[in-house]
Design a protein around this motif. Structure first.
Motif, PDB file in Angstrom:
ATOM      1  N   VAL A   1      10.957   5.802   0.172  1.00 35.75           N
ATOM      2  CA  VAL A   1      11.103   5.899  -1.285  1.00 35.75           C
ATOM      3  C   VAL A   1      12.385   5.202  -1.719  1.00 35.75           C
ATOM      4  CG1 VAL A   1      11.345   7.460  -3.248  1.00 35.75           C
ATOM      5  CG2 VAL A   1       9.774   8.038  -1.380  1.00 35.75           C
ATOM      6  N   TYR A   2      13.479   5.474  -0.989  1.00 28.40           N
ATOM      7  CA  TYR A   2      14.764   4.870  -1.365  1.00 28.40           C
ATOM      8  C   TYR A   2      14.813   3.378  -1.050  1.00 28.40           C
ATOM      9  CZ  TYR A   2      16.679   9.409  -2.520  1.00 28.40           C
ATOM     10  OH  TYR A   2      16.905  10.617  -3.117  1.00 28.40           O
ATOM     11  N   ARG A   3      13.914   2.908  -0.204  1.00 27.59           N
ATOM     12  CA  ARG A   3      13.833   1.469   0.034  1.00 27.59           C
ATOM     13  C   ARG A   3      13.416   0.752  -1.252  1.00 27.59           C
ATOM     14  NH1 ARG A   3       9.748  -2.164   1.578  1.00 27.59           N
ATOM     15  NH2 ARG A   3      10.487  -3.908   2.850  1.00 27.59           N
ATOM     16  N   PHE A   4      12.570   1.414  -2.041  1.00 24.66           N
ATOM     17  CA  PHE A   4      12.086   0.819  -3.284  1.00 24.66           C
ATOM     18  C   PHE A   4      12.870   1.267  -4.517  1.00 24.66           C
ATOM     19  CE2 PHE A   4       8.045   0.840  -0.722  1.00 24.66           C
ATOM     20  CZ  PHE A   4       7.902  -0.538  -0.630  1.00 24.66           C
ATOM     21  N   PHE A   5      13.357   2.523  -4.509  1.00 22.97           N
ATOM     22  CA  PHE A   5      13.932   3.102  -5.723  1.00 22.97           C
ATOM     23  C   PHE A   5      15.265   3.766  -5.436  1.00 22.97           C
ATOM     24  CE2 PHE A   5       9.268   3.471  -5.879  1.00 22.97           C
ATOM     25  CZ  PHE A   5       9.015   2.612  -6.940  1.00 22.97           C
TER      26      PHE A   5
ATOM     27  N   GLU B   1       0.829  -1.202   0.000  1.00 23.95           N
ATOM     28  CA  GLU B   1       0.000   0.000   0.000  1.00 23.95           C
ATOM     29  C   GLU B   1       0.863   1.251   0.000  1.00 23.95           C
ATOM     30  OE1 GLU B   1      -2.360  -0.635   3.468  1.00 23.95           O
ATOM     31  OE2 GLU B   1      -3.866  -1.857   2.414  1.00 23.95           O
ATOM     32  N   ARG B   2       1.980   1.204   0.706  1.00 22.25           N
ATOM     33  CA  ARG B   2       2.904   2.350   0.714  1.00 22.25           C
ATOM     34  C   ARG B   2       3.492   2.561  -0.680  1.00 22.25           C
ATOM     35  NH1 ARG B   2       7.110   3.093   5.582  1.00 22.25           N
ATOM     36  NH2 ARG B   2       5.090   3.444   6.567  1.00 22.25           N
TER      37      ARG B   2
ATOM     38  N   ALA C   1       3.243  11.616  -0.599  1.00 13.16           N
ATOM     39  CA  ALA C   1       2.751  10.289  -0.205  1.00 13.16           C
ATOM     40  C   ALA C   1       2.598  10.146   1.298  1.00 13.16           C
ATOM     41  CB  ALA C   1       3.692   9.208  -0.731  1.00 13.16           C
ATOM     42  N   GLY C   2       3.187  11.071   2.056  1.00 13.13           N
ATOM     43  CA  GLY C   2       3.112  10.990   3.505  1.00 13.13           C
ATOM     44  C   GLY C   2       3.968   9.876   4.082  1.00 13.13           C
ATOM     45  N   VAL C   3       5.145   9.662   3.461  1.00 16.02           N
ATOM     46  CA  VAL C   3       6.046   8.615   3.938  1.00 16.02           C
ATOM     47  C   VAL C   3       7.434   9.216   4.136  1.00 16.02           C
ATOM     48  CG1 VAL C   3       4.740   6.853   2.695  1.00 16.02           C
ATOM     49  CG2 VAL C   3       6.762   7.881   1.612  1.00 16.02           C
ATOM     50  N   PRO C   4       8.273   8.583   4.960  1.00 19.35           N
ATOM     51  CA  PRO C   4       9.651   9.063   5.107  1.00 19.35           C
ATOM     52  C   PRO C   4      10.408   8.913   3.791  1.00 19.35           C
ATOM     53  CG  PRO C   4       9.064   7.518   6.875  1.00 19.35           C
ATOM     54  CD  PRO C   4       7.975   7.439   5.848  1.00 19.35           C
TER      55      PRO C   4
ATOM     56  N   LEU D   1       9.915  15.370  -2.828  1.00 13.75           N
ATOM     57  CA  LEU D   1       8.548  15.828  -3.077  1.00 13.75           C
ATOM     58  C   LEU D   1       7.572  14.659  -3.107  1.00 13.75           C
ATOM     59  CD1 LEU D   1       8.957  18.553  -5.871  1.00 13.75           C
ATOM     60  CD2 LEU D   1       8.142  18.911  -3.528  1.00 13.75           C
ATOM     61  N   VAL D   2       7.994  13.566  -3.711  1.00 17.46           N
ATOM     62  CA  VAL D   2       7.129  12.387  -3.773  1.00 17.46           C
ATOM     63  C   VAL D   2       6.869  11.843  -2.378  1.00 17.46           C
ATOM     64  CG1 VAL D   2       6.974   9.999  -4.572  1.00 17.46           C
ATOM     65  CG2 VAL D   2       7.822  11.771  -6.123  1.00 17.46           C
TER      66      VAL D   2
END
Length: 223
Positions: free
Chosen positions: A76-80, A39-40, A69-72, A64-65
């Motif tokens: 984002v860097y965990r996925f990308f 979901e994240r 998205a309201g996430v740390p 910005l993303v």
């Protein structure tokens, strides 16, 4: 939508196309394994799509993303690894959703022939081009530089459509058919870019010419 012609109706009804199994985009550093993580990831990609419409690719940042998205930022860097990989994952998700839309439309149309299938393929692309967040800029990765610089997004699109349409048309996806669909995809991509340069909403006269051109080209192989 083109009228069905008797010569196009096969003696055995074509198989209904089945969507390919869904898998994590190759651009992901790590695939989500829990529902919360999935979901994240969805929120991150949705936020990326919205921001592309608002800011464009050059002004897009992973921070910005994350904020949208309201996430740390670490999520984002965990996925990308970077924004290029993020947008490439969005492009791959676009292709998955596009294939699902085409599959559902073809299943509803039944054994209606390749001209109807062509209209479905073009119509669903145009709907997403005009309505799906971020799609007008990134579509399947052909509009802006995403993913591997040596990758060819239209090959990915053509391969997916060849597998999907060959099942619907009861054809063998041999090298010749794959080459035919690749040429058709490259042609449609170039001319749809023209249509949306002429008119931001897609010039209907140019779009009509694309249909005529593709029908004439595909008839050599599919009639």
């Amino acid at each position: 939508m083109a009228e069905r012609r008797a010569s196009e109706s096969p003696s055995v009804p074509p198989r209904a196309p089945e969507p390919a199994p869904r898998s994590a985009p190759a651009a992901l550093r790590r695939a989500p394994v829990q529902r919360r993580s999935a979901e994240r990831l969805t929120r991150i990609l949705d936020s990326c799509a919205d921001l592309l419409d608002e800011t464009g690719y050059e002004s897009l940042t992973t921070r910005l993303v994350a904020e949208r998205a309201g996430v740390p930022i670490g999520s984002v860097y965990r996925f990308f690894g970077n924004k290029r990989a993020l947008v490439d994952a969005l492009a791959q998700r676009n292709l998955e959703r596009y294939a699902e839309r085409v599959t559902h439309r073809l299943a509803a149309a039944g054994p209606a022939g390749w001209r109807t299938a062509l209209d479905v393929v073009l119509d669903e692309y145009l709907v997403m081009k005009r309505t799906a967040p971020g799609f007008s800029l990134v579509d399947f990765g052909t509009q802006i530089p995403v993913g591997d610089p040596g990758a060819a997004p239209n090959h990915r699109v053509a391969d997916r459509l060849t597998d999907l349409l060959s099942a619907y048309l009861d054809r063998t996806p041999d090298p010749a058919l794959r080459r035919t669909f690749l040429v058709a995809v490259e042609t449609a991509d170039a001319l749809f870019r023209l249509a949306f340069r002429v008119d931001p909403g897609g010039d209907e006269a140019v779009i009509a010419e694309v249909r005529v051109l593709l029908r004439a080209y595909l008839a050599r192989t599919l009639d």
